[in-house]
Design an enzyme around this catalytic site. Structure first.
Site, mmCIF file in Angstrom:
data_model
loop_
_atom_site.group_PDB
_atom_site.id
_atom_site.type_symbol
_atom_site.label_atom_id
_atom_site.label_comp_id
_atom_site.label_asym_id
_atom_site.label_seq_id
_atom_site.Cartn_x
_atom_site.Cartn_y
_atom_site.Cartn_z
ATOM 1 N N HIS A 71 35.470 31.146 52.721
ATOM 2 C CA HIS A 71 34.323 30.506 52.060
ATOM 3 C C HIS A 71 34.743 29.327 51.178
ATOM 4 C CE1 HIS A 71 30.783 29.772 49.687
ATOM 5 N NE2 HIS A 71 31.443 30.127 48.591
ATOM 6 N N GLU A 119 34.619 33.709 38.472
ATOM 7 C CA GLU A 119 33.541 34.688 38.560
ATOM 8 C C GLU A 119 33.957 35.971 39.271
ATOM 9 O OE1 GLU A 119 28.891 34.755 39.998
ATOM 10 O OE2 GLU A 119 30.190 33.140 40.652
ATOM 11 N N ASP A 120 34.798 35.873 40.282
ATOM 12 C CA ASP A 120 35.057 37.020 41.155
ATOM 13 C C ASP A 120 36.437 37.651 41.025
ATOM 14 O OD1 ASP A 120 32.544 36.539 42.213
ATOM 15 O OD2 ASP A 120 33.325 35.321 43.848
#
Length: 166
Positions: A89, A117-118
């Site tokens: 991605h 964020e992840d």
């Protein structure tokens, strides 16, 4: 961390007519690769660098290689619903940014946009590794995703929205 449900629908960046966006983009530009390729292979970033060199001959290839390697390491073990490694991605996002002829910092931020964020990486860690400009870009993308998420929740009271769309 990204769940295995991270793949987007046809409205998003994931699937397009049964193919992943990465496959479509790589095919469109004559780059031979499969979306299920071993993305830890260092050659994966080279087609993106070559595309950037078309409009920016002095592209900072080392920066892009470092950003890719960092993102791949941080996303290690994460997969999309399709089973593809999650790093496909950010690579697809950076490839789209080359279509828009973005600069080195923006391409690096595209590769790094989900690590804060992840993956439990702080903005400060991004700044230390890649500089303030790239950290600001990554931070801005994170804030945009959160703002979109909040707007969707307000627009549809009672509707369940599990996560921001990117």
């Amino acid at each position: 961390m990204k769940s295995t449900n991270a793949e987007q629908t046809s409205e998003g960046l994931g699937r397009v007519r049964g193919k992943t966006l990465l496959t479509r983009v790589l095919t469109q530009y004559g780059m031979r690769a499969r979306a299920t390729m071993a993305v830890s292979d260092g050659d994966v970033i080279e087609p993106l660098i070559e595309k950037a060199r078309v409009y920016h001959p002095e592209v900072d290839a080392d920066l892009l290689r470092r950003a890719y390697a960092y993102a791949a390491e941080k996303h290690e073990g994460q997969t999309r619903r399709s089973g593809e490694p999650y790093i496909t991605h950010p690579l697809a996002v950076a490839t789209i940014l080359t279509e828009l002829e973005m600069d080195d910092s923006t391409l690096a931020a595209g590769l790094l946009h989900d690590v804060v964020e992840d993956c439990g990486v702080s903005r400060e860690q991004i700044a230390q590794e890649f500089g303030e400009e790239i950290a600001d870009l990554v931070d801005g993308v994170t804030k945009l995703k959160l703002a979109d998420f909040e707007a969707r929740n307000e627009a549809e009271p009672g509707a369940r929205v599990d996560a921001p769309p990117i």
